[in-house]
Scaffold this motif. Structure first.
Motif, PDB file in Angstrom:
ATOM      1  N   MET A   1       0.847  -1.202   0.000  1.00 48.45           N
ATOM      2  CA  MET A   1       0.000   0.000   0.000  1.00 48.45           C
ATOM      3  C   MET A   1       0.879   1.248   0.000  1.00 48.45           C
ATOM      4  SD  MET A   1      -3.056   0.958  -0.155  1.00 48.45           S
ATOM      5  CE  MET A   1      -3.636   2.630  -0.259  1.00 48.45           C
ATOM      6  N   ASN A   2       1.881   1.276   0.853  1.00 50.73           N
ATOM      7  CA  ASN A   2       2.775   2.418   0.901  1.00 50.73           C
ATOM      8  C   ASN A   2       3.549   2.548  -0.401  1.00 50.73           C
ATOM      9  OD1 ASN A   2       3.570   4.610   2.356  1.00 50.73           O
ATOM     10  ND2 ASN A   2       5.462   3.627   3.036  1.00 50.73           N
ATOM     11  N   ASN A   3       3.899   1.384  -0.955  1.00 48.73           N
ATOM     12  CA  ASN A   3       4.606   1.373  -2.222  1.00 48.73           C
ATOM     13  C   ASN A   3       3.748   1.995  -3.317  1.00 48.73           C
ATOM     14  OD1 ASN A   3       6.820   0.823  -3.720  1.00 48.73           O
ATOM     15  ND2 ASN A   3       6.116  -1.205  -4.336  1.00 48.73           N
ATOM     16  N   LEU A   4       2.472   1.629  -3.281  1.00 50.48           N
ATOM     17  CA  LEU A   4       1.530   2.176  -4.253  1.00 50.48           C
ATOM     18  C   LEU A   4       1.429   3.694  -4.098  1.00 50.48           C
ATOM     19  CD1 LEU A   4      -0.623   1.210  -6.390  1.00 50.48           C
ATOM     20  CD2 LEU A   4      -2.279   1.578  -4.586  1.00 50.48           C
ATOM     21  N   LEU A   5       1.444   4.138  -2.838  1.00 48.48           N
ATOM     22  CA  LEU A   5       1.334   5.572  -2.573  1.00 48.48           C
ATOM     23  C   LEU A   5       2.506   6.338  -3.164  1.00 48.48           C
ATOM     24  CD1 LEU A   5       0.068   6.445   0.983  1.00 48.48           C
ATOM     25  CD2 LEU A   5      -0.665   7.304  -1.219  1.00 48.48           C
ATOM     26  N   ASN A   6       3.715   5.715  -3.125  1.00 51.90           N
ATOM     27  CA  ASN A   6       4.865   6.387  -3.711  1.00 51.90           C
ATOM     28  C   ASN A   6       4.688   6.615  -5.195  1.00 51.90           C
ATOM     29  OD1 ASN A   6       6.273   6.627  -1.389  1.00 51.90           O
ATOM     30  ND2 ASN A   6       7.348   4.674  -1.600  1.00 51.90           N
ATOM     31  N   HIS A   7       3.921   5.729  -5.821  1.00 50.31           N
ATOM     32  CA  HIS A   7       3.729   5.849  -7.264  1.00 50.31           C
ATOM     33  C   HIS A   7       2.456   6.614  -7.617  1.00 50.31           C
ATOM     34  CE1 HIS A   7       7.065   3.240  -8.377  1.00 50.31           C
ATOM     35  NE2 HIS A   7       6.775   2.555  -7.285  1.00 50.31           N
ATOM     36  N   ALA A   8       1.791   7.170  -6.605  1.00 48.74           N
ATOM     37  CA  ALA A   8       0.507   7.840  -6.866  1.00 48.74           C
ATOM     38  C   ALA A   8       0.613   8.951  -7.913  1.00 48.74           C
ATOM     39  CB  ALA A   8      -0.094   8.382  -5.574  1.00 48.74           C
ATOM     40  N   PRO A   9       1.652   9.830  -7.868  1.00 47.49           N
ATOM     41  CA  PRO A   9       1.663  10.928  -8.850  1.00 47.49           C
ATOM     42  C   PRO A   9       1.620  10.422 -10.292  1.00 47.49           C
ATOM     43  CG  PRO A   9       3.311  11.323  -7.181  1.00 47.49           C
ATOM     44  CD  PRO A   9       2.766   9.956  -6.920  1.00 47.49           C
ATOM     45  N   ILE A  10       2.364   9.363 -10.583  1.00 48.86           N
ATOM     46  CA  ILE A  10       2.381   8.893 -11.966  1.00 48.86           C
ATOM     47  C   ILE A  10       1.104   8.118 -12.285  1.00 48.86           C
ATOM     48  CG2 ILE A  10       3.746   6.812 -11.419  1.00 48.86           C
ATOM     49  CD1 ILE A  10       3.872   8.856 -14.639  1.00 48.86           C
ATOM     50  N   LEU A  11       0.571   7.406 -11.278  1.00 54.32           N
ATOM     51  CA  LEU A  11      -0.644   6.623 -11.565  1.00 54.32           C
ATOM     52  C   LEU A  11      -1.825   7.535 -11.909  1.00 54.32           C
ATOM     53  CD1 LEU A  11      -0.486   3.784  -8.909  1.00 54.32           C
ATOM     54  CD2 LEU A  11      -0.259   3.588 -11.366  1.00 54.32           C
ATOM     55  N   ILE A  12      -1.872   8.699 -11.245  1.00 55.96           N
ATOM     56  CA  ILE A  12      -2.972   9.623 -11.525  1.00 55.96           C
ATOM     57  C   ILE A  12      -2.976  10.003 -12.996  1.00 55.96           C
ATOM     58  CG2 ILE A  12      -3.793  11.964 -11.076  1.00 55.96           C
ATOM     59  CD1 ILE A  12      -2.739  11.607  -8.219  1.00 55.96           C
ATOM     60  N   VAL A  13      -1.757  10.155 -13.572  1.00 57.43           N
ATOM     61  CA  VAL A  13      -1.678  10.518 -14.985  1.00 57.43           C
ATOM     62  C   VAL A  13      -1.791   9.283 -15.866  1.00 57.43           C
ATOM     63  CG1 VAL A  13      -0.204  11.578 -16.710  1.00 57.43           C
ATOM     64  CG2 VAL A  13      -0.307  12.526 -14.436  1.00 57.43           C
ATOM     65  N   ALA A  14      -1.177   8.172 -15.416  1.00 60.23           N
ATOM     66  CA  ALA A  14      -1.054   7.010 -16.297  1.00 60.23           C
ATOM     67  C   ALA A  14      -2.381   6.295 -16.505  1.00 60.23           C
ATOM     68  CB  ALA A  14      -0.021   6.041 -15.724  1.00 60.23           C
ATOM     69  N   PRO A  16      -5.647   7.410 -16.631  1.00 58.64           N
ATOM     70  CA  PRO A  16      -6.459   7.962 -17.733  1.00 58.64           C
ATOM     71  C   PRO A  16      -5.779   7.819 -19.094  1.00 58.64           C
ATOM     72  CG  PRO A  16      -6.293   9.545 -15.952  1.00 58.64           C
ATOM     73  CD  PRO A  16      -5.355   8.448 -15.630  1.00 58.64           C
ATOM     74  N   LEU A  17      -4.433   7.913 -19.113  1.00 52.33           N
ATOM     75  CA  LEU A  17      -3.723   7.806 -20.386  1.00 52.33           C
ATOM     76  C   LEU A  17      -3.926   6.423 -20.998  1.00 52.33           C
ATOM     77  CD1 LEU A  17      -1.832   9.348 -22.266  1.00 52.33           C
ATOM     78  CD2 LEU A  17       0.083   8.412 -21.022  1.00 52.33           C
ATOM     79  N   LEU A  18      -3.774   5.386 -20.155  1.00 52.69           N
ATOM     80  CA  LEU A  18      -3.996   4.019 -20.641  1.00 52.69           C
ATOM     81  C   LEU A  18      -5.441   3.834 -21.076  1.00 52.69           C
ATOM     82  CD1 LEU A  18      -2.106   1.579 -18.285  1.00 52.69           C
ATOM     83  CD2 LEU A  18      -1.929   1.764 -20.755  1.00 52.69           C
ATOM     84  N   LEU A 129     -10.325  11.894 -21.862  1.00 52.15           N
ATOM     85  CA  LEU A 129      -9.291  11.366 -20.971  1.00 52.15           C
ATOM     86  C   LEU A 129      -7.943  12.027 -21.257  1.00 52.15           C
ATOM     87  CD1 LEU A 129     -10.403   7.671 -21.064  1.00 52.15           C
ATOM     88  CD2 LEU A 129     -10.155   9.018 -19.008  1.00 52.15           C
ATOM     89  N   LEU A 130      -7.632  12.244 -22.550  1.00 51.77           N
ATOM     90  CA  LEU A 130      -6.345  12.867 -22.882  1.00 51.77           C
ATOM     91  C   LEU A 130      -6.287  14.306 -22.378  1.00 51.77           C
ATOM     92  CD1 LEU A 130      -5.587  11.557 -26.452  1.00 51.77           C
ATOM     93  CD2 LEU A 130      -4.352  11.092 -24.366  1.00 51.77           C
ATOM     94  N   LEU A 131      -7.423  15.005 -22.465  1.00 50.40           N
ATOM     95  CA  LEU A 131      -7.467  16.378 -21.933  1.00 50.40           C
ATOM     96  C   LEU A 131      -7.170  16.358 -20.438  1.00 50.40           C
ATOM     97  CD1 LEU A 131      -8.125  19.359 -22.108  1.00 50.40           C
ATOM     98  CD2 LEU A 131     -10.523  18.808 -22.070  1.00 50.40           C
ATOM     99  N   THR A 132      -7.775  15.390 -19.729  1.00 52.37           N
ATOM    100  CA  THR A 132      -7.512  15.275 -18.292  1.00 52.37           C
ATOM    101  C   THR A 132      -6.036  14.991 -18.031  1.00 52.37           C
ATOM    102  OG1 THR A 132      -9.674  14.278 -18.229  1.00 52.37           O
ATOM    103  CG2 THR A 132      -8.412  14.222 -16.216  1.00 52.37           C
ATOM    104  N   VAL A 133      -5.458  14.093 -18.856  1.00 52.11           N
ATOM    105  CA  VAL A 133      -4.036  13.767 -18.700  1.00 52.11           C
ATOM    106  C   VAL A 133      -3.195  15.028 -18.862  1.00 52.11           C
ATOM    107  CG1 VAL A 133      -2.113  12.584 -19.805  1.00 52.11           C
ATOM    108  CG2 VAL A 133      -4.234  11.378 -19.413  1.00 52.11           C
ATOM    109  N   GLY A 134      -3.512  15.812 -19.907  1.00 54.82           N
ATOM    110  CA  GLY A 134      -2.753  17.036 -20.146  1.00 54.82           C
ATOM    111  C   GLY A 134      -2.826  17.984 -18.968  1.00 54.82           C
TER     112      GLY A 134
END
Lengths: 522, 115, 113
Positions: A1-14, A16-18, A129-134
């Motif tokens: 869970m903590n590991n996931l939290l470290n990756h939160a900034p990229i997951l928020i973008v990734a 919607p991108l996927l 979704l791409l607009l949100t990613v941007g």
């Protein structure tokens, strides 16, 4: 869970991108699932943004370095400057991220029924979704070239969405063309500024540039290029002409997200002036430039709004006018940045007002655009002259409209009042005239929404709208959620200001915190 | 003097682009204007990375002691070219849609949205 | 728990405001209920009074949006005419404004030192 939290900034973008590239495949299998998938992906992003916000507000700014052994390793193998692209999310960034997440999630829910009658929805949802990613990328990135890339992603996606109805109608294509040209100019100016920074300092990282910036002649040119184009993307007068065109022709949920997208550019303007230059620039000049942008936007925006006949065009001019309040509040903060006594006395309060207004504006203007969309959904027109008596058949929409209109006009106890009060009382100490103009603009805002309310909702039931009834449930849900947020913010502004807005303001003012997170030496 | 030549070219490119955007009345020409500014900025970026007598930064088969150019500006330029293609394609396709509905590409005519 | 929002020269609390409004409106409703009860349904009192003129049809009596604030825009004609003229909707002018403002700001920032 903590590991996931470290990756939160990229997951928020990734995520919607996927999902954006999954949508066309999903659409091949089941047309109905496109909207659901989009909503789901944006829902996960929203949840992660909230989790990340809690972490940032309790622990401090987070960095995410791409390709490094650990996400927080900013200076690998003893380097003095960061070489990798990174996300740096501080209180201000996550504040904007929350707005983006809420608005895009509700926009997707609203689209489920609102866009039902159109074809090519797989493209629509992919672009949404791409607009949100941007937007997320612009708000989270710590790298100036990366910022340019996300800016272009957001503008290309939003142009395609504005001209989504362009295959059947001419006007959306025209609005899209205009927006594309102006946003290409602005993006290229940003790229030119990136080149200037890179040529001087061999750096692309915001924090690293900020730590060595000298305010040389070239830095002045870069600032002079960045300020007007970012203000243009935010819709500051006299470069606002694209705003009513684009906002009125885009589908209603997209208009709501476009408001948040233009605020992402506003955020970039504040990030450049505060985090990149801070007191090295002549704060009084740049502060007054931003204040004058704000004044012109407020006054010309609202006076142009009063004479509009198209409901969404009218609201778009109000969006310009409200952007003026944010520019005014933060501009006053910038003007007194080099003067600690004045900053403590009223500068911070003015900035709190301006930053709080960003969130309030995203919520109530989003709600108003959604009600305009609901009217369009049932009547098929945006022309106020042709509407009338709709309160008889659309009771919920009427209530939501009243809430939104009261909030934008700054009537207590709604949220617009709290942020406007902060701006009035602090700006009055800087210069009383500015505060008086802001109040007059608020009155004119109320006047023009009285006009909308009277001509669209009041009056006898018109024969051509006998069949009109309440809009479907998903649209009601999105509007109700925004209304709840508005009322909550209105009743407990102190909670929001203390826990969200004040940290955001301090993270803008205290440049060393921003640079220190990347370069160490905290 | 000769070293500054690329920068003069950048100014000419950007200046021509701005002139086109402000004074040319055809939507396709406006798209060309955006392309001109873009090329100017790309030239600016790539000039920043220029180093006299240096080779491409590929580590295999490089003569020892030979200096290499920094790859970052080239990567930036490449990215910006790719984005530029997307922008141009979008502008041109929207211009096509406008022509379909308005039957003109004159900016004086393409202004139903105003006021 | 009152939700005081400090503004630097005072405070704002929505909760107190709501309570005050509730108290005042209950007093108003109380006074209103003490009033004379002469209103009767389905009599002359139900008809709209338009200075003695006969009432138009319900549909015809709606005032459309462009008639609202006619006096305001008429009085400020000198302000509005040039302002509307500036919003040409021409893409050349859009880019022109951006370039002009950029140049002005470049000069301002350059001069200010």
């Amino acid at each position: 869970m903590n590991n996931l939290l470290n990756h939160a900034p990229i997951l928020i973008v990734a995520i919607p991108l996927l999902a954006a590239f999954l949508i066309p495949i999903v659409g091949k299998v089941n047309k109905k699932a496109e909207g659901i998938t989009t909503t789901f992906a944006l829902g996960i992003s929203l949840a992660l943004t909230i989790i990340l916000a809690i972490k940032i507000l309790s622990v401090g700014p987070q960095v995410y370095v791409f390709g490094a052994k650990s996400p927080s390793l900013t200076l690998p193998s003893g380097l003095k400057f960061p070489i990798r692209i990174m996300f740096e999310v501080d209180a201000m960034g996550i504040f904007m991220g929350l707005i983006t997440a809420i608005v895009s999630f509700l926009g997707a829910i609203y689209s489920l029924t609102f866009m039902g009658k159109y074809d090519g929805l797989d493209k629509y949802y992919s672009l949404l979704l791409l607009l949100t990613v941007g937007m997320f990328g612009m708000e989270f990135t710590g790298d100036i070239f990366n910022f340019f890339v996300f800016l272009e992603i957001a503008s290309i996606a939003s142009v395609a969405l504005i001209s989504f109805r362009g295959t059947d109608l001419g006007e959306p294509a025209e609005a899209g063309f205009k927006y594309m040209v102006v946003s290409s100019i602005s993006a290229l100016m940003v790229l030119f500024a990136v080149g200037i920074f890179y040529g001087q300092y061999d750096l692309l990282n915001f924090a690293a540039i900020a730590s060595v910036i000298k305010y040389s002649q070239l830095d002045k040119i870069a600032l002079g290029l960045l300020v007007p184009v970012l203000a243009m993307k935010a819709g500051a007068v006299p470069m606002h002409m694209w705003t009513p065109d684009a906002y009125s022709e885009a589908p209603a949920p997209i208009t709501m997200i476009l408001v948040a997208a233009s605020q992402a550019s506003l955020y970039a303007l504040f990030r450049v002036t505060f985090s990149l230059y801070n007191i090295s620039l002549s704060t009084l000049t740049v502060g007054w430039v931003i204040i004058i942008f704000g004044l012109l936007s407020m006054f010309i925006g609202v006076t142009m709004a009063i004479i509009q006949k198209d409901i969404k065009r009218l609201m778009a001019y109000h969006a310009i006018s409200q952007t003026g309040y944010m520019l005014l509040g933060v501009g006053v903060g910038l003007a007194v940045l080099a003067n600690p006594a004045a900053l403590q006395k009223y500068g911070i309060t003015a900035m709190e007002g301006g930053i709080f207004h960003i969130m309030n504006h995203a919520m109530y203007k989003g709600l108003l655009f959604l009600t305009a969309g609901a009217l369009f959904y049932r009547t098929g027109t945006r022309d106020l002259n042709k509407m009338g008596g709709l309160a008889h058949s659309m009771k919920y929409t009427t209530i939501f409209f009243i809430i939104g209109a009261a909030a934008i006009a700054g009537l207590p106890p709604f949220n617009g009042f709290a942020s406007k009060l902060l701006i009035y009382e602090s700006v009055y100490r800087f210069n009383p005239l500015l505060s008086i103009i802001a109040m007059v603009v608020s009155i004119l805002t109320l006047a023009s929404f009285v006009k909308v309310f009277h001509s669209a909702f009041l009056g006898p039931k018109l024969p051509q709208f006998k069949e009109a009834k309440e809009v479907p449930r998903s649209m009601i849900f999105a509007m109700a959620a925004l209304s709840c947020i508005i009322i909550f913010f209105g009743l407990f502004p102190n909670l929001i200001v203390k826990n969200l807005v004040h940290p955001a303001v301090m993270s803008l003012i205290e440049q060393f915190k921003y640079t220190g997170t990347v370069l160490g030496g905290m | 003097m000769i070293d500054n030549f690329p920068f003069i070219a950048v100014i000419i490119f950007v200046g021509l682009g701005i002139y086109t955007l402000m004074f040319k009345k055809n939507l396709i020409k406006i798209a060309i204007g955006v392309c001109l500014i873009e090329n100017g900025v790309n030239l600016f970026l790539i000039t920043l990375g220029y180093k006299k007598g240096a080779v491409a930064p590929i580590y295999t088969q490089v003569p020892s002691g030979q200096s290499m150019v920094l790859p970052t500006p080239q990567a930036l330029t490449l990215t910006s070219i790719v984005i530029g293609i997307a922008t141009t394609a979008l502008i041109l396709s929207i211009a096509m849609m406008i022509y379909k509905h308005y039957s003109t590409l004159d900016t004086e005519q393409v202004r139903r949205l105003r006021g | 728990m009152l939700g005081l929002l400090e503004t630097g020269s005072g405070f704002w609390s929505a909760i107190i405001w709501v309570v005050v409004v509730l108290v005042i409106s209950s007093i108003v409703i109380y006074i209103r209920n003490k009033g004379e009860e002469s209103y009767k349904k389905n009599t002359e009192q139900d008809k709209p009074f338009i200075s003695g003129n006969p009432e138009l049809s319900k549909e015809g009596s709606h005032i459309a949006a462009s008639h609202i604030y006619w006096g305001f825009t008429e009085a400020l004609k000198d302000y509005y005419n040039p302002l509307v003229k500036i919003h040409t909707g021409n893409i050349n002018d859009y880019s022109g404004w951006i370039i002009i403002i950029t140049i002005i700001i470049l000069i301002l920032v350059g001069v200010s030192g």
